[in-house]
Design a protein around this motif. Structure first.
Motif, PDB file in Angstrom:
ATOM      1  N   SER A 219       0.847  -1.187   0.000  1.00 11.17           N
ATOM      2  CA  SER A 219       0.000   0.000   0.000  1.00 11.17           C
ATOM      3  C   SER A 219       0.883   1.239   0.000  1.00 11.17           C
ATOM      4  O   SER A 219       2.111   1.151  -0.012  1.00 11.17           O
ATOM      5  CB  SER A 219      -0.888   0.002   1.250  1.00 11.17           C
ATOM      6  N   LYS A 220       0.251   2.402   0.034  1.00 15.69           N
ATOM      7  CA  LYS A 220       1.012   3.654   0.085  1.00 15.69           C
ATOM      8  C   LYS A 220       1.816   3.759   1.374  1.00 15.69           C
ATOM      9  O   LYS A 220       2.765   4.545   1.458  1.00 15.69           O
ATOM     10  CB  LYS A 220       0.060   4.841  -0.028  1.00 15.69           C
ATOM     11  N   HIS A 223       5.768   3.678   2.449  1.00 14.91           N
ATOM     12  CA  HIS A 223       6.686   4.801   2.693  1.00 14.91           C
ATOM     13  C   HIS A 223       7.325   4.721   4.077  1.00 14.91           C
ATOM     14  O   HIS A 223       8.373   5.321   4.320  1.00 14.91           O
ATOM     15  CB  HIS A 223       5.947   6.134   2.540  1.00 14.91           C
ATOM     16  N   TYR A 272       7.615   4.016  -4.835  1.00  7.67           N
ATOM     17  CA  TYR A 272       7.153   3.287  -3.655  1.00  7.67           C
ATOM     18  C   TYR A 272       7.306   4.087  -2.370  1.00  7.67           C
ATOM     19  O   TYR A 272       6.886   3.636  -1.301  1.00  7.67           O
ATOM     20  CB  TYR A 272       7.904   1.952  -3.537  1.00  7.67           C
ATOM     21  N   CYS A 274       6.050   7.187  -2.222  1.00  9.12           N
ATOM     22  CA  CYS A 274       4.952   8.161  -2.252  1.00  9.12           C
ATOM     23  C   CYS A 274       3.914   7.879  -1.167  1.00  9.12           C
ATOM     24  O   CYS A 274       3.507   6.737  -0.963  1.00  9.12           O
ATOM     25  CB  CYS A 274       4.270   8.153  -3.619  1.00  9.12           C
ATOM     26  N   GLU A 276       0.965   9.591  -1.144  1.00  9.40           N
ATOM     27  CA  GLU A 276      -0.323  10.016  -1.698  1.00  9.40           C
ATOM     28  C   GLU A 276      -0.982  11.085  -0.833  1.00  9.40           C
ATOM     29  O   GLU A 276      -2.206  11.108  -0.659  1.00  9.40           O
ATOM     30  CB  GLU A 276      -1.264   8.819  -1.884  1.00  9.40           C
ATOM     31  N   VAL A 300       1.694   7.946  -8.729  1.00  7.21           N
ATOM     32  CA  VAL A 300       0.827   6.794  -8.468  1.00  7.21           C
ATOM     33  C   VAL A 300       0.653   5.943  -9.726  1.00  7.21           C
ATOM     34  O   VAL A 300       0.716   4.706  -9.673  1.00  7.21           O
ATOM     35  CB  VAL A 300      -0.541   7.268  -7.928  1.00  7.21           C
ATOM     36  N   ARG A 303       3.789   4.107 -10.424  1.00 10.84           N
ATOM     37  CA  ARG A 303       3.940   3.028  -9.435  1.00 10.84           C
ATOM     38  C   ARG A 303       3.056   1.834  -9.783  1.00 10.84           C
ATOM     39  O   ARG A 303       3.503   0.676  -9.756  1.00 10.84           O
ATOM     40  CB  ARG A 303       3.575   3.549  -8.041  1.00 10.84           C
TER      41      ARG A 303
END
Length: 723
Positions: A219-220, A223, A272, A274, A276, A300, A303
């Motif tokens: 998932s985001k 990070h 990867y 990011c 968001e 995004v 990615r």
């Protein structure tokens, strides 16, 4: 004993499986990143360590938005503190006692206070997303899942501690305020029932923790792992410096980036990292004025494409375990043509990212198309997006994880121009003119020096060429705007008068001067840029140039930071005219004696400010002028909005949304100035055009700092005679 052994076995099995799945998810994405080109990373450990500590542990980028920054700091340090609490809790469930440490009661108090603060921070995070409804934040079950994860973790900690107190008959304590309060609510519960409750919540905490660990890399929230690595491996070159292409590589099948694998591994790591968070899109001049480009969606989409293509190339599934993440046939994301493309301005207020975000949401869809048929440019990124970027770097300046957006866009532009021969007609015409005549208008290269006679027909100004003044101290690199553009010539004249007044020995190249190459390079024509750079550097060497001054920030940035890659010596000093003027005023060589009674707001050039950190010198020049009232726009300095001319956009027409320069002019007019000042010929043109479009040109003037200083040093120009 049997129960403890079973508990331990189940614990080891759960942790082992969770760790294995987490490792697989991370490892698979590591393999995807390895598809990119290797890149050399300079060591420079001391410099990297300082930035790493400041940005990772100081959270300085996040604090650009103070409210969300403080919220994130609470969550960040809360999780660091609670790692010790997690170990303590695990030991209590396995061996019946916690960590043997001095000051255990104080540790318990810190743990409970931290849990409460994290719960409050997550409540505020939910409020910003669903209460304030900030446009830059996505809404839906996926962006909200982390809120449930963290709330579940925190509540399970408090409930486990509360059941432990009831189970052992512990009295209420000021060192455990929250769990004591909860335990009081369980007052009628027996020790056996409390023990059952303890183990249920203990296991719940462990399983949520493991599920979170497996979910994070997919998932985001990856990070959490990649952002610190990304910040450590960041480029230490000057901000925004573009990479050098080896155009003589005979084995190269293409130039620029036409496939996701053509990016470097560091560029792919960006994807990867990011979060968001939308901070980049929130400040982007294209997104702010209804263009299709959104920096967040750029990252995004790249990615998603990397994940999908990486899974196909490596045969390693991106989803672990597959049954929990929608296993089965993988759906490939591609750009869908909008039935109602962005056109007229649909936002509200001066700027509005809403129309762009909505368009991006509708355009990026998953379907059954094979990944092998998806082109990077056309299937993932549209040409419209790539040609909307002004290269202002406000996105990069705001990004809390060190992502770089502009170099990716320019790399894809390079592919379009150098490999496919594709670019908008306006830009192509400007580049052809530069190639043929050395300037974007196509005016004869032999007229480059004509400005001298045009602005000084009587020969009163001293403007020697390098041949006429071979012992010059400064080479004044006039540039195409300062040589050919009628409005910019006034700035050139003002600057020359000031140099002469200060007794500065300078010279110009005259007709030998070529454009710096900034426009071709930002538009993707690296070949033309390198040709111009080589020719200019040869001239600098020929005339023994040691100091260069220019009034154009784009030229300044190119000469200072990019020419050294092509042979400009490290001993050559490059100054912007605002830096030199500031120096001359402070040394007393220029004395502003005449009042200039104006309310002035200063517009920061992106290539002077964010690229080179020159914010104070232009303002110092303005503050030195008697009578000036200097007022700041809401967006200024490192968060100043672009005028819309950078990245070659000066020569291309905007076809969607509001004109960027109009939006920036409206921001300037909001502080009710009588003068909008700048220190860039592009910005000056854009601000002046903006006041005309707003029908304010008679009330509000656009002036370069050199023109204002000239007025203060020499006095107001005499009024023209009326016959």
């Amino acid at each position: 004993m049997a129960w403890q052994a079973l508990q331990l076995l189940l614990f080891l099995a759960a942790v082992g499986l969770g760790a294995y799945w987490c490792y697989k998810a991370v490892y698979h994405r590591y393999l995807y990143i390895k598809l990119g080109r290797p890149v050399h990373v300079e060591r420079q450990a001391k410099e990297r360590l300082h930035t790493f500590i400041v940005q990772t542990f100081g959270q300085t980028k996040l604090l650009k938005d103070r409210k969300s920054g403080i919220m994130h700091i609470v969550i960040f340090y809360g999780f660091l503190i609670l790692q010790l609490g997690a170990i303590d809790l695990i030991l209590k469930g396995l061996i019946g006692r916690g960590l043997p440490m001095p000051g255990y009661d104080a540790f318990g108090l810190v743990q409970e206070v931290t849990v409460a603060l994290v719960l409050l921070a997550m409540a505020y995070a939910a409020y910003r997303r669903y209460g304030e409804k900030l446009k830059r934040l996505k809404r839906g079950w996926k962006p909200s899942l982390v809120i449930f994860f963290i709330w579940g973790l925190m509540l399970s900690v408090l409930l486990t501690l509360a059941f432990e107190r009831v189970m052992h008959g512990l009295p209420g304590s000021a060192h455990a305020p929250v769990s004591s309060l909860l335990a009081a609510g369980f007052g009628g519960m027996g020790a056996g029932a409390a023990a059952v409750g303890f183990y249920i919540t203990w296991w719940l905490h462990l399983l949520i923790l493991l599920a979170f660990a497996v979910y994070v890399p997919q998932s985001k929230h990856f990070h959490i792992v990649t952002a610190p690595v990304n910040i450590w491996l960041r480029r230490t070159d000057p901000p925004g410096k573009l990479s050098k292409l080896d155009l003589e590589d005979e084995e190269a099948e293409s130039f620029g980036v036409g496939r996701i694998e053509d990016f470097t591994r560091k560029q792919l790591l960006d994807l990867y990292a990011c979060v968001e968070c939308g901070r980049c899109t929130n400040v982007c001049p294209a997104s702010n004025t209804g263009k299709m480009l959104s920096p967040m969606h750029l990252i995004v989409k790249l990615r998603d494409h990397l994940t999908e293509k990486g899974a196909a190339v490596t045969s390693k599934s991106p989803w672990v375990p597959r049954f929990a993440f929608g296993g089965g046939a993988q759906r490939v994301h591609t750009v869908t043509r909008l039935s109602e493309p962005l056109g007229a301005w649909r936002g509200t207020g001066i700027t509005d990212i809403g129309p762009t975000l909505q368009a991006q949401k509708l355009a990026w869809t998953a379907g059954g198309r094979p990944i092998s048929e998806v082109e990077l440019i056309g299937g993932v990124m549209t040409e419209e997006e790539l040609w909307s970027c002004t290269t202002c770097r406000n996105c990069e300046d705001q990004c809390p994880v060190g992502n770089e957006h502009v170099d990716k866009i320019v790399d894809m532009r390079r592919y379009l121009v150098l490999t496919q021969g594709s670019m908008p007609h306006d830009g192509q015409r400007a580049l052809q003119n530069i190639e043929r005549q050395g300037n974007p208008w196509g005016i004869s290269r032999n007229d480059r020096i004509k400005w001298v006679k045009d602005i000084d027909p009587c020969g009163e100004l001293r403007v020697p060429t390098v041949k006429e003044n071979p012992d010059f101290d400064y080479l004044f690199f006039v540039g195409s705007m300062g040589s050919y553009d009628n409005r910019s010539r006034k700035v050139t004249k003002a600057f020359v008068r000031l140099l002469n007044k200060a007794g500065v020995s300078f010279a110009i190249l005259g007709n030998e001067e070529k454009g710096s190459g900034d426009t071709p390079r930002r538009l993707g024509n690296e070949f033309l840029f390198q040709q111009l750079a080589a020719e200019n550097i040869a001239l600098f060497d020929k005339y023994g140039v040691k100091r260069i001054v220019t009034a154009c920030p784009h030229t300044y940035n190119t000469l200072k930071h990019e020419y050294p890659d092509f042979g400009l010596g490290p001993d050559v000093e490059v100054l912007h005219h605002s830096e030199l003027l500031d120096r001359l005023v402070k040394e007393g060589r220029l004395q502003p004696r005449y009042e200039v009674r104006e309310r002035i707001t200063y517009h920061d050039s992106c290539y002077l400010g964010r690229y080179n950190g020159v914010y104070e010198q232009p303002r110092a020049v303005l503050r030195a002028i008697p009578g000036v009232e200097l007022v700041e726009m809401e967006r200024s300095r490192d968060n100043g909005m672009c005028c819309g001319a950078g990245g070659g956009m000066m020569w291309m027409e905007e076809t969607a949304g509001k004109r960027v320069n109009v939006a920036r002019t409206e921001q300037a007019l909001a502080v009710q100035p009588t003068v909008i000042s700048s220190a860039c010929p592009y910005c000056l043109t854009m601000m002046e055009d903006g006041t005309k479009l707003k029908e304010m040109e008679t009330q509000v003037k656009a002036r370069d700092i050199a023109e204002l200083l000239e007025q203060a040093v020499f006095g107001p120009a005499p009024a023209p005679l009326i016959s």
